[in-house]
Scaffold this motif. Structure first.
Motif, PDB file in Angstrom:
ATOM      1  N   ASP A 147      -6.547  -8.541   3.316  1.00  0.00           N
ATOM      2  CA  ASP A 147      -6.701  -8.332   5.218  1.00  0.00           C
ATOM      3  C   ASP A 147      -6.093  -7.162   5.676  1.00  0.00           C
ATOM      4  O   ASP A 147      -5.664  -5.516   6.313  1.00  0.00           O
ATOM      5  N   MET A 148      -4.401  -7.122   5.677  1.00  0.00           N
ATOM      6  CA  MET A 148      -3.368  -7.009   6.202  1.00  0.00           C
ATOM      7  C   MET A 148      -3.296  -5.350   5.535  1.00  0.00           C
ATOM      8  O   MET A 148      -2.265  -4.942   6.276  1.00  0.00           O
ATOM      9  N   LEU A 149      -3.113  -5.554   3.844  1.00  0.00           N
ATOM     10  CA  LEU A 149      -3.779  -4.261   3.359  1.00  0.00           C
ATOM     11  C   LEU A 149      -4.146  -3.255   4.184  1.00  0.00           C
ATOM     12  O   LEU A 149      -4.223  -2.090   4.406  1.00  0.00           O
ATOM     13  N   THR A 150      -5.487  -3.881   4.566  1.00  0.00           N
ATOM     14  CA  THR A 150      -6.376  -2.666   5.300  1.00  0.00           C
ATOM     15  C   THR A 150      -6.137  -2.521   6.352  1.00  0.00           C
ATOM     16  O   THR A 150      -6.816  -1.347   7.266  1.00  0.00           O
ATOM     17  N   PHE A 151      -5.377  -3.601   7.043  1.00  0.00           N
ATOM     18  CA  PHE A 151      -4.991  -3.111   8.983  1.00  0.00           C
ATOM     19  C   PHE A 151      -3.766  -2.171   8.500  1.00  0.00           C
ATOM     20  O   PHE A 151      -3.898  -0.711   9.414  1.00  0.00           O
ATOM     21  N   LEU A 152      -3.048  -1.942   7.540  1.00  0.00           N
ATOM     22  CA  LEU A 152      -1.930  -1.575   7.711  1.00  0.00           C
ATOM     23  C   LEU A 152      -2.584   0.146   6.765  1.00  0.00           C
ATOM     24  O   LEU A 152      -2.262   1.314   7.463  1.00  0.00           O
ATOM     25  N   GLU A 153      -3.610   0.124   6.263  1.00  0.00           N
ATOM     26  CA  GLU A 153      -4.563   1.611   5.758  1.00  0.00           C
ATOM     27  C   GLU A 153      -4.784   2.301   6.374  1.00  0.00           C
ATOM     28  O   GLU A 153      -4.526   3.973   6.996  1.00  0.00           O
ATOM     29  N   ALA A 154      -5.182   1.717   7.864  1.00  0.00           N
ATOM     30  CA  ALA A 154      -5.880   2.276   8.837  1.00  0.00           C
ATOM     31  C   ALA A 154      -4.138   2.584   9.548  1.00  0.00           C
ATOM     32  O   ALA A 154      -4.553   3.886  10.242  1.00  0.00           O
ATOM     33  N   LYS A 180       6.690   7.881   7.348  1.00  0.00           N
ATOM     34  CA  LYS A 180       6.945   9.235   6.838  1.00  0.00           C
ATOM     35  C   LYS A 180       6.466   8.621   5.350  1.00  0.00           C
ATOM     36  O   LYS A 180       5.470  10.215   4.740  1.00  0.00           O
ATOM     37  N   GLU A 181       6.588   7.892   4.572  1.00  0.00           N
ATOM     38  CA  GLU A 181       6.343   8.046   3.433  1.00  0.00           C
ATOM     39  C   GLU A 181       5.188   7.122   2.879  1.00  0.00           C
ATOM     40  O   GLU A 181       5.617   6.749   1.892  1.00  0.00           O
ATOM     41  N   GLY A 182       4.090   7.356   4.122  1.00  0.00           N
ATOM     42  CA  GLY A 182       2.970   6.240   3.679  1.00  0.00           C
ATOM     43  C   GLY A 182       2.860   5.135   2.816  1.00  0.00           C
ATOM     44  O   GLY A 182       1.710   4.628   1.959  1.00  0.00           O
ATOM     45  N   ILE A 183       4.261   4.364   3.268  1.00  0.00           N
ATOM     46  CA  ILE A 183       3.954   3.097   2.450  1.00  0.00           C
ATOM     47  C   ILE A 183       4.040   1.202   3.395  1.00  0.00           C
ATOM     48  O   ILE A 183       4.390   2.050   4.730  1.00  0.00           O
ATOM     49  N   TYR A 205      -5.445   6.304   5.546  1.00  0.00           N
ATOM     50  CA  TYR A 205      -5.292   6.420   4.567  1.00  0.00           C
ATOM     51  C   TYR A 205      -7.313   6.267   4.431  1.00  0.00           C
ATOM     52  O   TYR A 205      -7.583   6.991   3.811  1.00  0.00           O
ATOM     53  N   LYS A 206      -7.323   5.592   5.865  1.00  0.00           N
ATOM     54  CA  LYS A 206      -9.027   5.778   6.164  1.00  0.00           C
ATOM     55  C   LYS A 206      -9.001   6.213   7.918  1.00  0.00           C
ATOM     56  O   LYS A 206      -8.248   5.999   8.294  1.00  0.00           O
ATOM     57  N   ILE A 226       0.894  -1.136  -0.094  1.00  0.00           N
ATOM     58  CA  ILE A 226      -0.424  -0.026   0.016  1.00  0.00           C
ATOM     59  C   ILE A 226       0.590   1.250   0.096  1.00  0.00           C
ATOM     60  O   ILE A 226       2.000   1.585   0.783  1.00  0.00           O
ATOM     61  N   GLU A 227       0.514   1.933  -0.879  1.00  0.00           N
ATOM     62  CA  GLU A 227       0.901   3.150  -1.031  1.00  0.00           C
ATOM     63  C   GLU A 227       0.260   4.728  -1.368  1.00  0.00           C
ATOM     64  O   GLU A 227      -0.538   4.345  -1.203  1.00  0.00           O
ATOM     65  N   PRO A 228       0.978   5.434  -1.448  1.00  0.00           N
ATOM     66  CA  PRO A 228       0.325   7.087  -1.917  1.00  0.00           C
ATOM     67  C   PRO A 228      -0.228   6.419  -3.109  1.00  0.00           C
ATOM     68  O   PRO A 228      -1.997   7.403  -2.978  1.00  0.00           O
ATOM     69  N   THR A 229      -0.120   5.836  -4.033  1.00  0.00           N
ATOM     70  CA  THR A 229      -1.154   6.119  -4.844  1.00  0.00           C
ATOM     71  C   THR A 229      -2.094   4.912  -5.434  1.00  0.00           C
ATOM     72  O   THR A 229      -2.688   4.169  -5.676  1.00  0.00           O
TER      73      THR A 229
END
Length: 475
Positions: A265-272, A333-336, A276-277, A56-59
């Motif tokens: 699901d783990m990407l959703t976890f990282l989004e939080a 910081k990088e949003g990754i 990003y959400k 997951i990244e800014p894009t």
């Protein structure tokens, strides 16, 4: 379990390759580049049946998968494939703690004994109690595993460890040092923390995680109990030699490693975590990085390992069970954020995750497993090799003979700290590929026996993961 070894090895590996200003912003490798990494890891290096990577990244977010649900199975993996995530569960356990602190239901300085039945004696030392913070940061003084951990089924070692067993061990254990004074990775501590928080909430661990974390974050494929849909999408775990491995169950120490999840699901976890959400857990997630204790060249927050070279931070954790390896980390910081899930214990995933977060961190170059061929030898030779061999101060291998068959079994002293009784590791058969050279089929272990003038072994060399470990024979 190997969680603690995995964690320490990962911390050491990160700093082994650190250079000044290494964390300059670089783009995350492309999907094609990630796929090439996985193709090499599976097809050339034979490290797993399948690996799934999520980024997951800014894009946006993407998933790259390669391989199959099981060795020889034509079904392919994807972002919804279910894996055991092992010690990554501890992030959820510590997030549960941080959320309960945020709701003023507990405090980090609460003694663990506060959330145990009155008849259970929690160990103390020099008047200092083990706190919830101590458990979350692996500084409680409790050992990696309880001394009365005696699995009946070594392929599913936590399944028969009961709450009564846990309470009995706590009530009889003597701490070797003051709580909060020193880091020692403890699955017992992580599992106990989950047990205490569920006790405080008046429910079980799985329900607490569902109510407080996975349901609010919309993570339907993260839990302990497999739904029928999850069961159909569950990958098969594999040993280091890519033989099928049983799933692990944690009825009592669930907070240490019981969760299953998917890359999506783990990407959703990282989004939080990355913001990003919007999430009601945002304050708790922030708090997980605010409390720090030292861990060599790194620090540990609430359930997260944090490396901070060149003023930049990566927060991460890895995991492993009998058939799976996992890694999750993010650079706020990088949003990754990155998650890597593998259905084999042989596959290294930490280097992939770190490399994707920063391409200047090199990938490992693991050797493909060597093919071994059994040959017949005179069974009389086997008597020369029986005995006990000291591999490390905390690990002894016992070699035994049963008829025409040779067996090896490890005994780990450190895991039974304070009890005087070592914990027996799984026993496995050895097969001859030379008169003094043997290999195991269930794990990537080879043994070379060194003998004296009369043919009796004086020592052995354990060959494991590219390392040669000499072990003198004990009289």
């Amino acid at each position: 379990m190997t969680f603690g070894l995995l964690l320490r090895h990962s911390v050491e590996s990160i700093f082994k390759f650190m250079k000044p200003n290494i964390f300059q912003s670089l783009p995350v490798p492309s999907t094609d580049e990630i796929r090439e990494i996985l193709v090499r890891r599976l097809d050339e290096q034979k490290q797993a049946a399948g690996i799934v990577v999520g980024v997951i990244e800014p894009t946006g977010r993407r998933v790259v998968a390669y391989g199959s649900l099981a060795n020889g199975d034509p079904r392919t993996l994807d972002g919804d494939t279910i894996f055991e995530i092992g010690s990554i569960t501890k992030i959820f356990t510590s997030l549960l703690l941080a959320d309960m602190v945020n709701r003023k239901e507990v405090t980090l300085d609460d003694p663990a004994a506060k959330y145990l039945p009155e008849n259970v004696r929690m160990p103390e030392r020099n008047g200092k109690s083990i706190t919830l913070l101590d458990l979350s940061t692996h500084s409680s003084g409790l050992p990696p595993l309880p001394g009365n951990f005696r699995p009946k089924d070594l392929s599913n070692p936590y399944a028969d460890y009961s709450v009564d067993d846990l309470y009995q061990f706590l009530s009889s254990y003597t701490l070797p040092r003051d709580p909060g004074s020193e880091f020692e990775y403890s699955n017992l501590g992580g599992g106990l923390l989950g047990h205490l928080l569920a006790y405080r909430a008046g429910t079980d661990y799985e329900s607490s995680i569902a109510t407080r974390i996975t349901q609010p974050l919309s993570m339907p494929d993260t839990g302990i109990t497999l739904s029928s849909s999850m069961e159909q999408r569950m990958a098969t775990g594999h040993t280091a030699m890519l033989a099928p491995a049983a799933n692990w169950d944690f009825p009592t120490l669930a907070g240490a490693g019981a969760l299953r999840s998917s890359a999506n699901d783990m990407l959703t976890f990282l989004e939080a975590f990355l913001g990003y959400k919007e999430s009601p857990l945002a304050p708790a997630m922030k708090a997980m990085l605010e409390v720090r204790r030292p861990l060599g060249q790194a620090t540990i927050g609430l359930g997260l390992i944090i490396v901070s070279p060149d003023g930049r931070e990566i927060a991460w954790h890895n995991g492993g069970t009998g058939g799976f390896r996992s890694w999750v980390g993010y650079d706020a910081k990088e949003g990754i954020g990155v998650v890597v899930l593998s259905n084999s214990t042989r596959s290294g995933v930490e280097d992939i995750g770190l490399h994707l977060l920063n391409p200047k961190l090199p990938l490992a170059n693991p050797e493909p497993p060597k093919q071994h061929t059994e040959i017949p030898i005179d069974p009389k030779l086997l008597d020369n090799y029986t005995g006990r061999y000291q591999v490390t101060p905390n690990l002894i291998f016992e070699i035994t003979r049963d008829g025409d068959r040779l067996f090896a079994q490890g005994f780990a002293q450190a895991l039974a700290q304070g009890t005087g009784q070592p914990i027996a590791l799984p026993k496995f058969e050895l097969f001859a590929e030379g008169e003094k050279n043997f290999f195991a089929r269930v794990a990537d272990n080879q043994f070379t026996f060194e003998t004296g003038p009369e043919g009796r072994a004086t020592s052995l060399i354990l060959h494991r993961a590219g390392r040669d470990m000499p072990a003198p024979r004990l009289s």
